[in-house]
Design an enzyme around this catalytic site. Sequence first.
Site, PDB file in Angstrom:
ATOM      1  N   ASP A 117      -6.760   0.256  -5.584  1.00 35.97           N
ATOM      2  CA  ASP A 117      -7.344   0.000  -4.191  1.00 35.97           C
ATOM      3  C   ASP A 117      -8.965   0.608  -3.995  1.00 35.97           C
ATOM      4  OD1 ASP A 117      -7.675  -1.812  -2.160  1.00 35.97           O
ATOM      5  OD2 ASP A 117      -5.747  -0.728  -1.603  1.00 35.97           O
TER       6      ASP A 117
ATOM      7  N   ASN B 110       0.884  -1.437  -0.340  1.00 32.39           N
ATOM      8  CA  ASN B 110      -0.024   0.044   0.447  1.00 32.39           C
ATOM      9  C   ASN B 110       0.821   1.118   0.250  1.00 32.39           C
ATOM     10  OD1 ASN B 110      -3.002  -1.141   0.735  1.00 32.39           O
ATOM     11  ND2 ASN B 110      -1.708  -1.870   2.220  1.00 32.39           N
TER      12      ASN B 110
ATOM     13  N   GLU C 167     -11.673  -7.605  -2.261  1.00 32.59           N
ATOM     14  CA  GLU C 167     -11.570  -7.345  -1.064  1.00 32.59           C
ATOM     15  C   GLU C 167     -12.558  -8.297   0.111  1.00 32.59           C
ATOM     16  OE1 GLU C 167      -8.653  -3.636  -1.297  1.00 32.59           O
ATOM     17  OE2 GLU C 167     -10.948  -3.116  -0.378  1.00 32.59           O
TER      18      GLU C 167
HETATM   19  P1  C2E Z   1      -6.405  -1.987   2.516  1.00 33.17           P
HETATM   20  O1  C2E Z   1      -5.961  -1.904   1.971  1.00 33.17           O
HETATM   21  O2  C2E Z   1      -8.143  -1.848   2.008  1.00 33.17           O
HETATM   22  O3  C2E Z   1      -6.763  -3.228   3.794  1.00 33.17           O
HETATM   23  C1  C2E Z   1      -7.505  -4.771   3.223  1.00 33.17           C
HETATM   24  C2  C2E Z   1      -7.855  -4.335   4.843  1.00 33.17           C
HETATM   25  O4  C2E Z   1      -8.869  -5.055   5.199  1.00 33.17           O
HETATM   26  C3  C2E Z   1      -6.924  -4.582   5.939  1.00 33.17           C
HETATM   27  O5  C2E Z   1      -7.435  -3.663   7.100  1.00 33.17           O
HETATM   28  C4  C2E Z   1      -7.153  -5.964   6.649  1.00 33.17           C
HETATM   29  O6  C2E Z   1      -7.152  -7.171   7.318  1.00 33.17           O
HETATM   30  C5  C2E Z   1      -8.691  -5.934   6.445  1.00 33.17           C
HETATM   31  N1  C2E Z   1      -9.134  -7.192   5.942  1.00 33.17           N
HETATM   32  C6  C2E Z   1      -9.369  -8.375   4.988  1.00 33.17           C
HETATM   33  N2  C2E Z   1      -9.586  -9.572   4.754  1.00 33.17           N
HETATM   34  C7  C2E Z   1     -10.789  -8.877   5.530  1.00 33.17           C
HETATM   35  C8  C2E Z   1     -12.218  -9.820   5.586  1.00 33.17           C
HETATM   36  O7  C2E Z   1     -12.935 -10.423   4.903  1.00 33.17           O
HETATM   37  N3  C2E Z   1     -13.205  -9.097   6.713  1.00 33.17           N
HETATM   38  C9  C2E Z   1     -13.081  -7.587   7.142  1.00 33.17           C
HETATM   39  N4  C2E Z   1     -13.760  -7.443   8.083  1.00 33.17           N
HETATM   40  N5  C2E Z   1     -11.328  -7.278   6.953  1.00 33.17           N
HETATM   41  C10 C2E Z   1     -10.505  -8.088   6.278  1.00 33.17           C
HETATM   42  P2  C2E Z   1      -5.681  -3.900   7.927  1.00 33.17           P
HETATM   43  O8  C2E Z   1      -5.043  -4.222   7.628  1.00 33.17           O
HETATM   44  O9  C2E Z   1      -6.682  -2.781   9.145  1.00 33.17           O
HETATM   45  O10 C2E Z   1      -5.690  -2.091   6.813  1.00 33.17           O
HETATM   46  C11 C2E Z   1      -6.123  -0.589   7.182  1.00 33.17           C
HETATM   47  C12 C2E Z   1      -5.565   0.189   5.208  1.00 33.17           C
HETATM   48  O11 C2E Z   1      -4.685   0.953   6.619  1.00 33.17           O
HETATM   49  C13 C2E Z   1      -5.191  -0.521   4.504  1.00 33.17           C
HETATM   50  O12 C2E Z   1      -6.833  -1.435   4.245  1.00 33.17           O
HETATM   51  C14 C2E Z   1      -4.519   0.134   3.984  1.00 33.17           C
HETATM   52  O13 C2E Z   1      -5.498   1.421   3.103  1.00 33.17           O
HETATM   53  C15 C2E Z   1      -4.120   1.109   4.871  1.00 33.17           C
HETATM   54  N6  C2E Z   1      -2.663   0.309   5.096  1.00 33.17           N
HETATM   55  C16 C2E Z   1      -2.230  -0.020   5.712  1.00 33.17           C
HETATM   56  N7  C2E Z   1      -1.238  -0.651   6.155  1.00 33.17           N
HETATM   57  C17 C2E Z   1      -0.252   0.022   5.579  1.00 33.17           C
HETATM   58  C18 C2E Z   1       0.891   0.948   4.780  1.00 33.17           C
HETATM   59  O14 C2E Z   1       1.452  -0.200   4.955  1.00 33.17           O
HETATM   60  N8  C2E Z   1       0.879   2.041   3.581  1.00 33.17           N
HETATM   61  C19 C2E Z   1      -0.321   2.884   4.190  1.00 33.17           C
HETATM   62  N9  C2E Z   1      -0.465   3.797   2.964  1.00 33.17           N
HETATM   63  N10 C2E Z   1      -1.510   2.373   4.199  1.00 33.17           N
HETATM   64  C20 C2E Z   1      -1.717   1.318   4.843  1.00 33.17           C
HETATM   65 CA    CA Z   2      -8.672  -2.078  -0.214  1.00 28.70          CA
HETATM   66 CA    CA Z   3      -4.408  -2.146  -0.298  1.00 27.51          CA
HETATM   67 CA    CA Z   4      -9.831  -0.455   2.406  1.00 31.19          CA
END
Ligand code: C2E
Ligand code: CA
Ligand code: CA
Ligand code: CA
Length: 251
Positions: A151, A89, A208
């Site tokens: 995304d 990301n 997703e």
């Molecule tokens: P995202 O890129 O849309 O990542 C998907 C999010 O959905 C992740 O939350 C993931 O854990 C969650 N997820 C995956 N499968 C499921 C599912 O089946 N059900 C549900 N309820 N959730 C699921 P996470 O890890 O909390 O990350 C949230 C957001 O934070 C990410 O959304 C992304 O936009 C951001 N993010 C995460 N890592 C990074 C990074 O290294 N850099 C940046 N700039 N943003 C990041």
């Molecule tokens: Ca996403």
């Molecule tokens: Ca993503």
């Molecule tokens: Ca998201």
Amino acid sequence: MSAEQVRAGLRRSEFVPFFQPVVTLHTGEVAGMEVLARWQHASRGVLPPEAFIRIAEQAGLIGELTAMLMEKSFNAASMLPNTQWLAFNVSPYLLHDLALPKQIREAANAAAFPLNRVVIEITESALLEDLQHAQTISAELKALGCRLALDDFGTGYSSLLHLQSLPFDELKVDRSFVSSMAERRQSRKIVSAVVGLGQSLGLTTVAEGVETEEQAEMLLLLGCEMGQGWLFGKPVPAERLSEAITMHPPV
Ligand code: C2E
Ligand code: CA
Ligand code: CA
Ligand code: CA
């Protein structure tokens, strides 16, 4: 959390990658892993991105944080089958940073990870005030062999403009549509339309937040190529990466 705390976390190298499999729906094979940031905080345990990404962006620390995640991810990735890619990301802020392509190239080269197995996910919200800069950097990333994913498609306000302006290879359908798909005809139609749009533009579509068999079957019927979600595996730390790389039963 404050900028100062994030800075301290960076000094102590507390930001770590978690890996979540992305699966080819009709074979059940793991196509790659999305890297999701976590903060392994000394006293507070594992913190989610909501607790620190925005702060890191505002404090100008997101570049350093992303570099740390890339370095750790590429090192852990030596155990991945050589068909599987890694998706990162990348904050829209970094798409204005001309140092990004070089940073990615150096991090991948240092771990001997091929750049054609790197996917850069760009979230469209708050995306790209400076489209020209983003176009320059995107072109450089493509020249390195990286693939680009848009995304959270469908949640921003100018997604079609971005789709038209940047060289995306992949479209990620936001979880909000997928999760209500089984109950709401409306959501199902939206997913169907987005998948159709992706197909007609020659993009790989990834759904997703796939949590149930029913959703996965529906997505397959709609022609969606890949899925990601708890049905296939939750995000795991590098120590458990080997559990995430194995095949899933076909839908
Ligand atoms: P995202 O890129 O849309 O990542 C998907 C999010 O959905 C992740 O939350 C993931 O854990 C969650 N997820 C995956 N499968 C499921 C599912 O089946 N059900 C549900 N309820 N959730 C699921 P996470 O890890 O909390 O990350 C949230 C957001 O934070 C990410 O959304 C992304 O936009 C951001 N993010 C995460 N890592 C990074 C990074 O290294 N850099 C940046 N700039 N943003 C990041
Ligand atoms: Ca996403
Ligand atoms: Ca993503
Ligand atoms: Ca998201």
